[in-house]
Design a protein around this motif. Structure first.
Motif, PDB file in Angstrom:
ATOM      1  N   PRO A 189     -11.457   5.481   1.816  1.00 53.96           N
ATOM      2  CA  PRO A 189     -11.205   6.497   0.779  1.00 53.96           C
ATOM      3  C   PRO A 189     -10.776   5.924  -0.574  1.00 53.96           C
ATOM      4  N   PHE A 190     -10.142   4.749  -0.570  1.00 55.31           N
ATOM      5  CA  PHE A 190      -9.706   4.182  -1.847  1.00 55.31           C
ATOM      6  C   PHE A 190     -10.534   2.962  -2.259  1.00 55.31           C
ATOM      7  N   GLY A 191     -11.745   2.883  -1.690  1.00 54.06           N
ATOM      8  CA  GLY A 191     -12.608   1.740  -1.960  1.00 54.06           C
ATOM      9  C   GLY A 191     -12.960   1.595  -3.432  1.00 54.06           C
ATOM     10  N   PHE A 192     -12.983   2.741  -4.142  1.00 55.00           N
ATOM     11  CA  PHE A 192     -13.377   2.700  -5.563  1.00 55.00           C
ATOM     12  C   PHE A 192     -12.399   1.883  -6.402  1.00 55.00           C
ATOM     13  N   LEU A 193     -11.173   1.726  -5.886  1.00 57.12           N
ATOM     14  CA  LEU A 193     -10.184   0.945  -6.648  1.00 57.12           C
ATOM     15  C   LEU A 193     -10.560  -0.528  -6.712  1.00 57.12           C
ATOM     16  N   ASP A 194     -11.309  -0.974  -5.700  1.00 54.29           N
ATOM     17  CA  ASP A 194     -11.774  -2.355  -5.663  1.00 54.29           C
ATOM     18  C   ASP A 194     -10.620  -3.363  -5.703  1.00 54.29           C
ATOM     19  N   ILE A 195      -9.602  -3.130  -4.870  1.00 53.96           N
ATOM     20  CA  ILE A 195      -8.467  -4.058  -4.900  1.00 53.96           C
ATOM     21  C   ILE A 195      -8.237  -4.776  -3.570  1.00 53.96           C
ATOM     22  N   LEU A 196      -9.148  -4.571  -2.593  1.00 56.63           N
ATOM     23  CA  LEU A 196      -8.994  -5.317  -1.344  1.00 56.63           C
ATOM     24  C   LEU A 196      -9.178  -6.810  -1.644  1.00 56.63           C
ATOM     25  N   PHE A 197      -8.430  -7.642  -0.952  1.00 54.95           N
ATOM     26  CA  PHE A 197      -8.424  -9.087  -1.185  1.00 54.95           C
ATOM     27  C   PHE A 197      -7.924  -9.465  -2.577  1.00 54.95           C
ATOM     28  N   THR A 198      -6.983  -8.666  -3.092  1.00 53.65           N
ATOM     29  CA  THR A 198      -6.290  -9.051  -4.318  1.00 53.65           C
ATOM     30  C   THR A 198      -4.785  -8.915  -4.069  1.00 53.65           C
ATOM     31  N   LYS A 199      -4.016  -9.375  -5.050  1.00 49.86           N
ATOM     32  CA  LYS A 199      -2.561  -9.262  -4.913  1.00 49.86           C
ATOM     33  C   LYS A 199      -2.124  -7.806  -4.831  1.00 49.86           C
ATOM     34  N   TRP A 200      -2.871  -6.916  -5.495  1.00 55.12           N
ATOM     35  CA  TRP A 200      -2.501  -5.499  -5.461  1.00 55.12           C
ATOM     36  C   TRP A 200      -2.454  -4.995  -4.031  1.00 55.12           C
ATOM     37  N   ALA A 201      -3.469  -5.360  -3.246  1.00 53.42           N
ATOM     38  CA  ALA A 201      -3.525  -4.905  -1.859  1.00 53.42           C
ATOM     39  C   ALA A 201      -2.313  -5.424  -1.082  1.00 53.42           C
ATOM     40  N   MET A 202      -1.929  -6.672  -1.395  1.00 52.99           N
ATOM     41  CA  MET A 202      -0.776  -7.259  -0.702  1.00 52.99           C
ATOM     42  C   MET A 202       0.499  -6.507  -1.072  1.00 52.99           C
ATOM     43  N   ILE A 203       0.597  -6.140  -2.351  1.00 52.64           N
ATOM     44  CA  ILE A 203       1.786  -5.413  -2.803  1.00 52.64           C
ATOM     45  C   ILE A 203       1.856  -4.044  -2.120  1.00 52.64           C
ATOM     46  N   VAL A 204       0.707  -3.370  -2.054  1.00 52.03           N
ATOM     47  CA  VAL A 204       0.675  -2.063  -1.400  1.00 52.03           C
ATOM     48  C   VAL A 204       1.177  -2.181   0.041  1.00 52.03           C
ATOM     49  N   THR A 205       0.657  -3.184   0.760  1.00 48.51           N
ATOM     50  CA  THR A 205       1.057  -3.377   2.155  1.00 48.51           C
ATOM     51  C   THR A 205       2.563  -3.612   2.269  1.00 48.51           C
ATOM     52  N   GLN A 206       3.066  -4.472   1.407  1.00 47.08           N
ATOM     53  CA  GLN A 206       4.488  -4.800   1.505  1.00 47.08           C
ATOM     54  C   GLN A 206       5.361  -3.621   1.118  1.00 47.08           C
ATOM     55  N   VAL A 207       4.929  -2.848   0.121  1.00 46.06           N
ATOM     56  CA  VAL A 207       5.714  -1.669  -0.267  1.00 46.06           C
ATOM     57  C   VAL A 207       5.831  -0.721   0.936  1.00 46.06           C
ATOM     58  N   ILE A 208       4.710  -0.541   1.627  1.00 41.95           N
ATOM     59  CA  ILE A 208       4.715   0.328   2.810  1.00 41.95           C
ATOM     60  C   ILE A 208       5.682  -0.194   3.872  1.00 41.95           C
ATOM     61  N   LEU A 209       5.730  -1.508   4.008  1.00 38.21           N
ATOM     62  CA  LEU A 209       6.606  -2.101   5.015  1.00 38.21           C
ATOM     63  C   LEU A 209       8.079  -2.027   4.615  1.00 38.21           C
ATOM     64  N   ILE A 210       8.350  -2.129   3.323  1.00 33.86           N
ATOM     65  CA  ILE A 210       9.744  -2.247   2.887  1.00 33.86           C
ATOM     66  C   ILE A 210      10.417  -0.891   2.666  1.00 33.86           C
ATOM     67  N   ILE A 211       9.646   0.103   2.217  1.00 33.14           N
ATOM     68  CA  ILE A 211      10.257   1.406   1.911  1.00 33.14           C
ATOM     69  C   ILE A 211      11.136   1.937   3.062  1.00 33.14           C
ATOM     70  N   PRO A 212      10.618   1.969   4.310  1.00 34.89           N
ATOM     71  CA  PRO A 212      11.465   2.513   5.379  1.00 34.89           C
ATOM     72  C   PRO A 212      12.762   1.721   5.567  1.00 34.89           C
ATOM     73  N   ILE A 213      12.684   0.413   5.386  1.00 34.85           N
ATOM     74  CA  ILE A 213      13.882  -0.412   5.566  1.00 34.85           C
ATOM     75  C   ILE A 213      14.927  -0.068   4.506  1.00 34.85           C
ATOM     76  N   VAL A 214      14.469   0.034   3.254  1.00 38.34           N
ATOM     77  CA  VAL A 214      15.378   0.354   2.158  1.00 38.34           C
ATOM     78  C   VAL A 214      15.934   1.768   2.322  1.00 38.34           C
ATOM     79  N   THR A 215      15.060   2.691   2.699  1.00 39.76           N
ATOM     80  CA  THR A 215      15.484   4.081   2.904  1.00 39.76           C
ATOM     81  C   THR A 215      16.562   4.148   3.987  1.00 39.76           C
ATOM     82  N   LEU A 216      16.273   3.490   5.083  1.00 43.07           N
ATOM     83  CA  LEU A 216      17.192   3.503   6.215  1.00 43.07           C
ATOM     84  C   LEU A 216      18.536   2.911   5.826  1.00 43.07           C
ATOM     85  N   TYR A 217      18.503   1.813   5.105  1.00 42.67           N
ATOM     86  CA  TYR A 217      19.765   1.189   4.733  1.00 42.67           C
ATOM     87  C   TYR A 217      20.545   2.067   3.764  1.00 42.67           C
TER      88      TYR A 217
END
Lengths: 210, 272
Positions: free
Chosen positions: A70-98
């Motif tokens: 669905p977000f293929g049009f952004l064309d950011i797979l295999f870039t730093k942006w994709a890595m940031i998105v992944t990490q944000v998803i991983l970190i948000i719950p931890i920060v929220t919980l804390y």
């Protein structure tokens, strides 16, 4: 080469932690003080997601960002942006919980602020001041997760030299080649960066906010 | 001490800004970037990083290699997430051609699959005449054998050999690693097991694989031939330039110097 890997690591981990804190702290605050219908279930979901396996997050982001996704049009797979998105998803719950756990006595703090008739922006600034230590600690937790994570960023980043190769994925790459001493050296650099971050944050926590 | 306080936050803030600033703008000069999904073996050996910079410089392009197993490389290419692909499994490419995702493919280098295994068992295999016979011997003695068991070209070839030797790889010694070539070689070395691998990866790692040696090789056996192909999406016709570069004299010279530098013998061979 090493400088580039270190730079990429910082460029991925710092913004992702920053964004996650920007979202996670208000989310935690909201969950703490607001009472709504499915609050308990939402909190349980946050608990679960705080242990989200990075490879699963990576897979989901991969599917979403792939050109066929669905977000293929952004064309950011295999870039730093994709890595940031992944990490944000991983970190948000931890920060929220804390944040959720860290906002002790928030009710009396809010009562006091009410008594002082503080409203709007001034009220939130006062709350941030009051809980600055907890917020810094949430940043530390988020950053630690970001910097040590490898499964997710490897999937969505692709470990491209000079672009998406960060310290953790470089370590994996060296191990696959059997270059254990190189891998160990990169590991030492990773620890050194982590130590530096924690030192900076500790100084902030101790001197600035006390 | 208010000034000191602000100074410290200022330093922290500046640090953040610096990192942000250098971030995305570094390395994203005005060159065209192409993503190429490649199989791990030819990338991990350092080969691609050795032969491409000359082309990149001359044509003002940049290749970003995503090194994954052949199966995943095909998937990435099919999804349109890579502009080109380098793999060593022809059947995958024929499939891509049938689906009109590529127009053609270019064979550019080859090396050989070899059977490596524990040094101390080498004598047992002295009289072996074919790779099939070697596999039969391993199966019969229930020797340890590491299989990558992923969707890689090496694994597909391994299964083909099992089939040719009319055996099923379902014995106790058969270890499925599920990992790339390098990791599987490490595993085989620790377990003192046999493994099918490509020459280049093995020779590149040989000094770390103290327990292993080449047990069987045969450059005349078609089933052990390992040819690497390059293909690109018809939407990226500019990549045809790279395809012709892979057939050029300049490329041949680079392959020779790579062989000399890392193997001191001809491992990667030019495909005519």
């Amino acid at each position: 080469m090493l400088a580039n890997v270190v730079l990429s690591t910082l460029v991925v981990c710092i913004p992702s932690t920053f964004l996650a804190v920007l979202i996670g702290v208000p989310a935690g605050y909201f969950l703490k003080i607001k009472r709504f219908k499915y609050r308990k279930i939402v909190i349980r979901v946050v608990y679960t997601l705080s242990g989200l396996p990075p490879v699963l997050a990576g897979l989901l982001v991969y599917i979403l960002l792939s050109r066929r996704g669905p977000f293929g049009f952004l064309d950011i797979l295999f870039t730093k942006w994709a890595m940031i998105v992944t990490q944000v998803i991983l970190i948000i719950p931890i920060v929220t919980l804390y944040t959720l756990a860290g906002l002790k006595n928030i009710d009396s703090v809010l009562d006091n602020l009410d008594y002082l008739s503080m409203k709007g922006r001034r009220k939130y600034i006062a709350i941030v001041r009051e809980y600055s230590k907890e917020i810094v600690y949430a940043i530390v937790l988020g950053l630690s997760r970001a910097i040590s994570e490898v499964g997710g960023v490897l999937i969505v980043g692709g470990n491209i030299e000079g672009s998406t190769r960060i310290l953790t994925t470089a370590i994996i790459f060296e191990i696959t080649k059997g270059e254990f001493s190189n891998a160990l050296m990169l590991g030492a650099v990773l620890l050194a960066i982590s130590f530096t971050f924690n030192t900076i944050l500790q100084i902030l926590q101790g001197d600035v906010f006390d | 001490m208010k000034t000191q306080r602000y100074l410290k936050s200022l330093i922290a803030f500046l640090f953040l800004i610096c990192v942000f600033g250098v971030s995305f703008f570094s390395g994203t000069a005005a060159v065209k970037t192409y993503k190429i999904a490649t199989t791990t073996s030819i990338y991990d050996s350092g080969f691609l990083d050795f032969v491409t910079p000359a082309f990149e410089k001359k044509n003002k392009v940049k290749f970003n290699f995503i090194s994954v197993g052949s199966g995943q490389a095909v998937k990435i290419f099919k999804n349109g997430d890579a502009d080109g692909i380098i793999i060593h499994e022809k059947s995958f490419l024929d499939e891509l051609k049938k689906e009109k995702l590529i127009n053609s493919y270019t064979a550019f280098v080859s090396n050989y699959f070899v059977l490596v295994g524990p040094k101390d068992k080498k004598d047992l295999f002295k009289k072996v005449k074919s790779i099939q016979e070697a596999f039969v011997l391993i199966r019969k003695n229930n020797f340890k054998f590491v299989s990558r068991a992923d969707n890689s070209a090496t694994y597909i070839r391994e299964l083909e050999i099992w089939k040719l030797s009319k055996l099923k790889p379902n014995f106790d010694g058969y270890i499925k690693s599920g990992q790339g070539m390098g990791m599987s070689l490490n595993l085989a070395n620790e377990k003192k097991a046999f493994i099918l691998t490509d020459e280049a990866t093995f020779y590149k790692m040989k000094n770390k694989l103290d327990a292993l040696d080449v047990i069987y090789q045969n450059p005349n056996d078609k089933v052990l031939e390992n040819i690497y192909y390059f293909a690109y999406s018809p939407k990226k016709m500019q990549l045809s330039k790279f395809a012709s570069y892979l057939k050029s004299k300049e490329f041949k010279n680079l392959v020779n110097s790579f062989n000399q530098k890392f193997f001191k013998k001809e491992v990667y061979r030019i495909v005519k």
